[in-house]
Design a protein around this motif. Structure first.
Motif, PDB file in Angstrom:
ATOM      1  N   GLU A 111      37.385  28.433  29.968  1.00  0.00           N
ATOM      2  CA  GLU A 111      37.689  28.532  31.400  1.00  0.00           C
ATOM      3  C   GLU A 111      38.279  29.913  31.683  1.00  0.00           C
ATOM      4  OE1 GLU A 111      40.312  26.006  34.665  1.00  0.00           O
ATOM      5  OE2 GLU A 111      39.985  25.195  32.673  1.00  0.00           O
ATOM      6  N   PRO A 112      37.974  30.509  32.848  1.00  0.00           N
ATOM      7  CA  PRO A 112      38.486  31.851  33.143  1.00  0.00           C
ATOM      8  C   PRO A 112      40.013  31.903  33.194  1.00  0.00           C
ATOM      9  CG  PRO A 112      36.883  31.153  34.800  1.00  0.00           C
ATOM     10  CD  PRO A 112      37.142  29.990  33.916  1.00  0.00           C
ATOM     11  N   LEU A 113      40.549  33.063  32.827  1.00  0.00           N
ATOM     12  CA  LEU A 113      41.987  33.296  32.906  1.00  0.00           C
ATOM     13  C   LEU A 113      42.370  33.661  34.336  1.00  0.00           C
ATOM     14  CD1 LEU A 113      42.428  35.631  29.802  1.00  0.00           C
ATOM     15  CD2 LEU A 113      42.577  33.149  29.886  1.00  0.00           C
ATOM     16  N   ASP A 114      43.641  33.435  34.682  1.00  0.00           N
ATOM     17  CA  ASP A 114      44.162  33.861  35.975  1.00  0.00           C
ATOM     18  C   ASP A 114      44.712  35.276  35.838  1.00  0.00           C
ATOM     19  OD1 ASP A 114      43.580  31.430  37.126  1.00  0.00           O
ATOM     20  OD2 ASP A 114      45.610  30.635  36.909  1.00  0.00           O
ATOM     21  N   VAL A 115      44.411  36.118  36.814  1.00  0.00           N
ATOM     22  CA  VAL A 115      44.964  37.469  36.873  1.00  0.00           C
ATOM     23  C   VAL A 115      46.008  37.468  37.987  1.00  0.00           C
ATOM     24  CG1 VAL A 115      44.476  39.910  37.192  1.00  0.00           C
ATOM     25  CG2 VAL A 115      42.779  38.440  36.091  1.00  0.00           C
ATOM     26  N   LEU A 116      47.241  37.764  37.622  1.00  0.00           N
ATOM     27  CA  LEU A 116      48.353  37.720  38.565  1.00  0.00           C
ATOM     28  C   LEU A 116      48.924  39.118  38.770  1.00  0.00           C
ATOM     29  CD1 LEU A 116      50.079  34.717  36.804  1.00  0.00           C
ATOM     30  CD2 LEU A 116      48.754  34.562  38.892  1.00  0.00           C
ATOM     31  N   ILE A 122      45.354  36.906  42.043  1.00  0.00           N
ATOM     32  CA  ILE A 122      44.431  37.784  42.771  1.00  0.00           C
ATOM     33  C   ILE A 122      43.008  37.696  42.258  1.00  0.00           C
ATOM     34  CG2 ILE A 122      46.223  39.435  43.425  1.00  0.00           C
ATOM     35  CD1 ILE A 122      44.674  41.273  41.265  1.00  0.00           C
ATOM     36  N   ALA A 123      42.818  37.167  41.022  1.00  0.00           N
ATOM     37  CA  ALA A 123      41.463  37.127  40.463  1.00  0.00           C
ATOM     38  C   ALA A 123      41.412  36.184  39.272  1.00  0.00           C
ATOM     39  CB  ALA A 123      41.029  38.526  40.031  1.00  0.00           C
ATOM     40  N   HIS A 124      40.185  35.929  38.820  1.00  0.00           N
ATOM     41  CA  HIS A 124      39.925  35.201  37.585  1.00  0.00           C
ATOM     42  C   HIS A 124      39.092  36.120  36.706  1.00  0.00           C
ATOM     43  CE1 HIS A 124      41.388  31.455  39.280  1.00  0.00           C
ATOM     44  NE2 HIS A 124      40.643  31.687  40.350  1.00  0.00           N
ATOM     45  N   GLY A 125      39.217  35.975  35.391  1.00  0.00           N
ATOM     46  CA  GLY A 125      38.452  36.843  34.508  1.00  0.00           C
ATOM     47  C   GLY A 125      38.316  36.272  33.121  1.00  0.00           C
ATOM     48  N   GLU A 126      37.602  37.021  32.286  1.00  0.00           N
ATOM     49  CA  GLU A 126      37.380  36.623  30.897  1.00  0.00           C
ATOM     50  C   GLU A 126      37.876  37.726  29.977  1.00  0.00           C
ATOM     51  OE1 GLU A 126      32.705  38.015  30.787  1.00  0.00           O
ATOM     52  OE2 GLU A 126      33.192  35.913  31.103  1.00  0.00           O
ATOM     53  N   ARG A 137      37.764  41.189  31.983  1.00  0.00           N
ATOM     54  CA  ARG A 137      36.683  41.505  32.915  1.00  0.00           C
ATOM     55  C   ARG A 137      36.828  40.539  34.086  1.00  0.00           C
ATOM     56  NH1 ARG A 137      32.192  40.527  29.958  1.00  0.00           N
ATOM     57  NH2 ARG A 137      32.120  42.677  29.256  1.00  0.00           N
ATOM     58  N   LEU A 138      37.010  41.090  35.283  1.00  0.00           N
ATOM     59  CA  LEU A 138      37.180  40.254  36.468  1.00  0.00           C
ATOM     60  C   LEU A 138      35.852  39.598  36.823  1.00  0.00           C
ATOM     61  CD1 LEU A 138      39.450  42.524  38.684  1.00  0.00           C
ATOM     62  CD2 LEU A 138      40.107  40.808  37.005  1.00  0.00           C
TER      63      LEU A 138
END
Length: 152
Positions: A111-116, A122-126, A137-138
């Motif tokens: 599952e994608p990580l949360d970018v805080l 503000i975003a999800h990424g791997e 990578r967003l």
């Protein structure tokens, strides 16, 4: 409809008649009836007026004062972090953790990580690895509207 505009007059007369009928019924205090009556009167009286906007300047130069303000904002430090997942445990279990302990998180593998940024999503990424360093990578950036909704 004839070319002398007679059909348009019939339409306006019908709209006015409908507005009068609705105004007679709308005395019961329903605000929607009052709004409908006003809209019908405006439609019969010549329609909506076009909105007036200032001309857009495509390449408007930034003034020195605006550049100074922008530079001030751009120099504010923020903390960006990636969150793999979360878990709630009691203090008793927290104190029992030692090397090799496993804490189960609320995320599924892959599952994608949360970018805080400063604690705000503000975003999800791997996760990616570049030159032996971790990166992210967003894959999905949260829209400004959604971020504002979460602040409320």
């Amino acid at each position: 409809m004839s070319e002398d505009g007679e059909g348009l007059d019939d339409w306006e007369a019908a709209m006015a008649e409908q507005a009068e009928a609705e105004a007679g019924e709308g005395k019961g205090g329903d605000p929607q009836d009052d709004i409908d009556a006003i809209m019908n009167e405006q439609a019969a009286g010549g329609g909506a007026k076009p909105a007036e906007f200032d001309e857009l300047q495509e390449d408007a130069p930034i003034t020195v004062a605006e550049k100074k303000k922008l530079d001030t904002i751009l120099d504010i430090p923020v903390t960006i972090s990636m969150e793999v997942g979360r878990s709630e445990i009691s203090i008793r279990n927290l104190l029992q953790l030692n090397q090799g302990s496993v804490v189960e998180l609320d995320r599924v593998a892959g599952e994608p990580l949360d970018v805080l940024v400063n604690g705000t999503l503000i975003a999800h990424g791997e996760v990616v690895v570049i030159n032996d360093k971790f990166g992210i990578r967003l894959t999905d950036v949260i829209s400004q509207v959604e971020r504002i909704k979460k602040l409320r």
